[in-house]
Design an enzyme around this catalytic site. Structure first.
Site, PDB file in Angstrom:
ATOM      1  N   LYS A 178      -4.521  59.520  95.316  1.00  0.00           N
ATOM      2  CA  LYS A 178      -3.394  59.274  95.227  1.00  0.00           C
ATOM      3  C   LYS A 178      -3.450  60.377  93.793  1.00  0.00           C
ATOM      4  CE  LYS A 178      -0.086  55.400  93.452  1.00  0.00           C
ATOM      5  NZ  LYS A 178      -0.533  54.056  92.719  1.00  0.00           N
ATOM      6  N   SER A 201       3.413  51.440  94.184  1.00  0.00           N
ATOM      7  CA  SER A 201       3.302  52.623  94.405  1.00  0.00           C
ATOM      8  C   SER A 201       2.273  53.309  95.337  1.00  0.00           C
ATOM      9  CB  SER A 201       3.024  52.679  93.004  1.00  0.00           C
ATOM     10  OG  SER A 201       1.902  52.839  92.750  1.00  0.00           O
ATOM     11  N   SER A 222       0.236  47.842  94.102  1.00  0.00           N
ATOM     12  CA  SER A 222       0.750  48.990  94.317  1.00  0.00           C
ATOM     13  C   SER A 222      -1.267  49.190  95.741  1.00  0.00           C
ATOM     14  CB  SER A 222       0.139  50.112  93.287  1.00  0.00           C
ATOM     15  OG  SER A 222       1.259  49.291  92.215  1.00  0.00           O
TER      16      SER A 222
END
Lengths: 102, 484
Positions: free
Chosen positions: B80, B155, B179
């Site tokens: 990420k 997210s 997330s």
């Protein structure tokens, strides 16, 4: 709790946070924030008189390293990755206005 | 040639050691597959091909020399884009950091490099990890691989989509209010949020420092255990991290012990308001877990309903503080800001106004408000007390049960654009995941076995454990997935 947030409050907050939203977006931002804040009203009904606030994510305390002198090996590192750098310093545009133009 | 889609962390290592393939040829195959597939999905914001191929080659050399290989050697991972890899772009999917190159490795990356893992690229996210759909990315919208008109969740939507679409074998995400778990649920994969402090946050761009954790996103629970084991550990660079000896059971759970776990069902989480399909999934899971011989009992988390308010006061407060350092000067210039004739204060305002997206600004303003003089006591201080109450609920519940079972999300994956008009509606996607971060306990999102028989879209459920008892939720998760 009077969360009477209005245009003036919003202006003050934007000053504190050093940011702006475009004029046309201000109204929506105010509306969104008002609606979120009114959702928070439910917390007022909770009795938290004798409750200790939880100040972080862990109960660890006093996690210190020994007070020993050590070399700072990080100085200047990463500067070479910055768009403009010199001798380990980051080069940015001048940020102070000239008082007396030369 | 093995199909990339069939690879797991477990079988990759087995086949690599048996010399069924070279790490380099797999890495090359992945980049070819990414170029064919990712235009549709938009999981990646940046590919690291040059370094990845070099690192894969190095692993092949080690094999040639007959050296012992760590479990993650050569494994193609996606990371990420809030987790720093030295020398590479780290954008947080924000215009504010569009040109920022990381000046150091995060601890989790350092640990993975020690195992010679391979990083395929950085994945897309909601800007600065703020969102539940990855629609807040300043660069692109990631699609759910199971339905390209729907969101992958957020997210960590890019990380979830990459694994679900088999354009990475596993990935790392971060979780502050759900997330990792919510996108894992939306994309039909496994996502683990470790106990707060189990994994070092050094090198993770901070969103809310008292809530953030990095965690694995994988195809199987076994893979999640392997990746978690690789990244967990105390770190002197993160004073909130702790060293925990998880023992043999982390990688090799004992079924006899797992069978003796008691599972709690919080009545507040099974009340009305949940989508029918999600309910059907949970009903199936409960039956399956009973079939394993575990006892199930009802419990209560009476303050869970205040978690959303509590979180949306505390998190923006911490966000406003953590994002104060972004001024468009320190880390990266902001494209599109004309610096001439601006004094410092104006320059900060311009950089932050152009560099930050709408959701980021909304949370920064909200956070500034709840911390400001005159409102601090009524909001922030109050929320911290409510947080204590929420944590106490879990402590109480865990006196009578070992693991808690709950939904991950109240709905199946929603359509792109469906919830972008009303921020509050978007925030409600996280009602089942948020309390966990507030309490600091670990939780894992696992796909419902054979979900495609009851739903056209992926369905997940959540197992919540006691502090530092990842062993319990991973152990139960592994035996659950074996029922498939």
């Amino acid at each position: 709790m009077d969360s009477n947030i209005n245009k003036e409050t919003l202006k003050h907050l934007m000053e504190l946070a050093r940011l702006e939203v475009g004029g046309d977006k201000e109204e929506k931002l105010l509306k969104d924030i008002k609606s979120i804040l009114s959702y928070f009203e439910e917390l007022q009904s909770l009795d938290t008189q004798n409750i200790e606030p939880m100040t972080g994510g862990t109960n660890l305390k006093n996690v210190f390293r020994g007070d020993e002198e050590r070399e700072n090996s990080f100085r200047g590192s990463g500067a070479e990755l910055f768009p403009e750098s010199q001798d380990g310093f980051l080069k940015i545009p001048a940020i102070f206005k000239e008082k007396n133009a030369q | 040639m093995i199909s990339l889609r069939d690879l797991t962390l477990k079988n990759f290592h087995e086949k690599l050691v048996k010399k069924e393939f070279l790490a380099l040829e797999i890495a090359q195959a992945f980049f070819k597959y990414i170029k064919e597939t990712d235009q549709k999905i938009n999981a990646y914001v940046n590919l690291l091909e040059e370094d990845a191929l070099k690192d894969a080659e190095r692993v092949d050399l080690l094999i040639q020399k007959g050296e012992d290989l760590p479990p993650l050697a050569g494994v193609p991972l996606a990371i990420k884009d809030v987790i720093l890899i030295k020398g590479h772009l780290a954008t947080a999917s924000s215009k504010m950091l569009e040109n920022y190159r990381a000046s150091y490795d995060s601890t989790v990356i350092k640990k993975l490099k020690e195992q010679n893992a391979v990083f395929l690229g950085k994945t897309n996210l909601d800007e600065f990890a703020m969102g539940s759909s990855t629609e807040n990315s300043a660069f692109k919208t990631t699609k759910n691989p199971y339905d390209l008109e729907r969101v992958p969740g957020g997210s960590s939507g890019g990380s979830a989509a990459a694994v679900a679409a088999h354009i990475a074998v596993a990935s790392l995400g971060s979780d502050t209010g759900g997330s990792i778990r919510q996108p894992a649920g939306f994309c039909g994969i496994v996502g683990l949020k470790p106990t707060y402090g189990a994994v070092s946050r050094y090198g993770l761009m901070a969103m809310a420092s008292s809530l953030d954790q990095i965690g694995p996103m994988t195809k199987t629970v076994e893979d999640a255990s392997i990746l978690f084991s690789a990244i967990a550990g105390g770190d002197k660079m993160d004073a909130t991290s702790q060293n925990i000896n998880y023992g043999e059971e982390l990688l090799n759970p004992d079924f006899k012990k797992v069978k003796n776990l008691t599972v709690g069902l919080p009545e507040e989480f099974f009340a009305k308001g949940i989508d029918k399909t999600v309910s059907a999934g949970l009903d199936q899971v409960i039956k399956e877990i009973e079939s394993l011989g575990l006892k199930i009992k009802k419990i209560s988390l009476p303050h869970a309903k205040y978690a959303l308010s509590c979180y949306y006061i505390i998190m923006p407060a911490e966000v406003s503080a953590n994002l104060a350092k972004f001024d468009g000067l320190r880390y990266s210039p902001v494209n599109g800001v004309d610096r001439k004739n601006l004094d410092l204060s104006e320059l900060y305002k311009q950089n932050r106004s152009v560099g930050f997206g709408e959701e980021v600004k909304r949370r920064a303003i909200l956070g500034t408000f709840v911390l400001s003089s005159g409102y601090y006591d009524a909001y922030y201080n109050k929320a911290q007390k409510v947080r204590s109450l929420i944590k106490k609920d879990f402590d109480e519940a865990f006196k009578t049960v070992d693991v808690i079972l709950s939904p991950v999300s109240p709905t199946p994956p929603f359509k792109i654009g469906e919830k972008t008009d009303d921020p509050l509606e978007m925030y409600l996607s996280d009602i089942f995941t948020i309390p966990i971060n507030l309490a600091g306990v670990p939780a894992i999102s696992i796909p419902v076995n054979n979900w495609n028989k009851i739903s056209p879209l992926p369905l997940g459920f959540q197992l919540i454990g006691k502090h530092f008892r990842e062993v319990d939720i991973l152990g139960l998760g592994r035996y659950y997935e074996e029922l498939k």
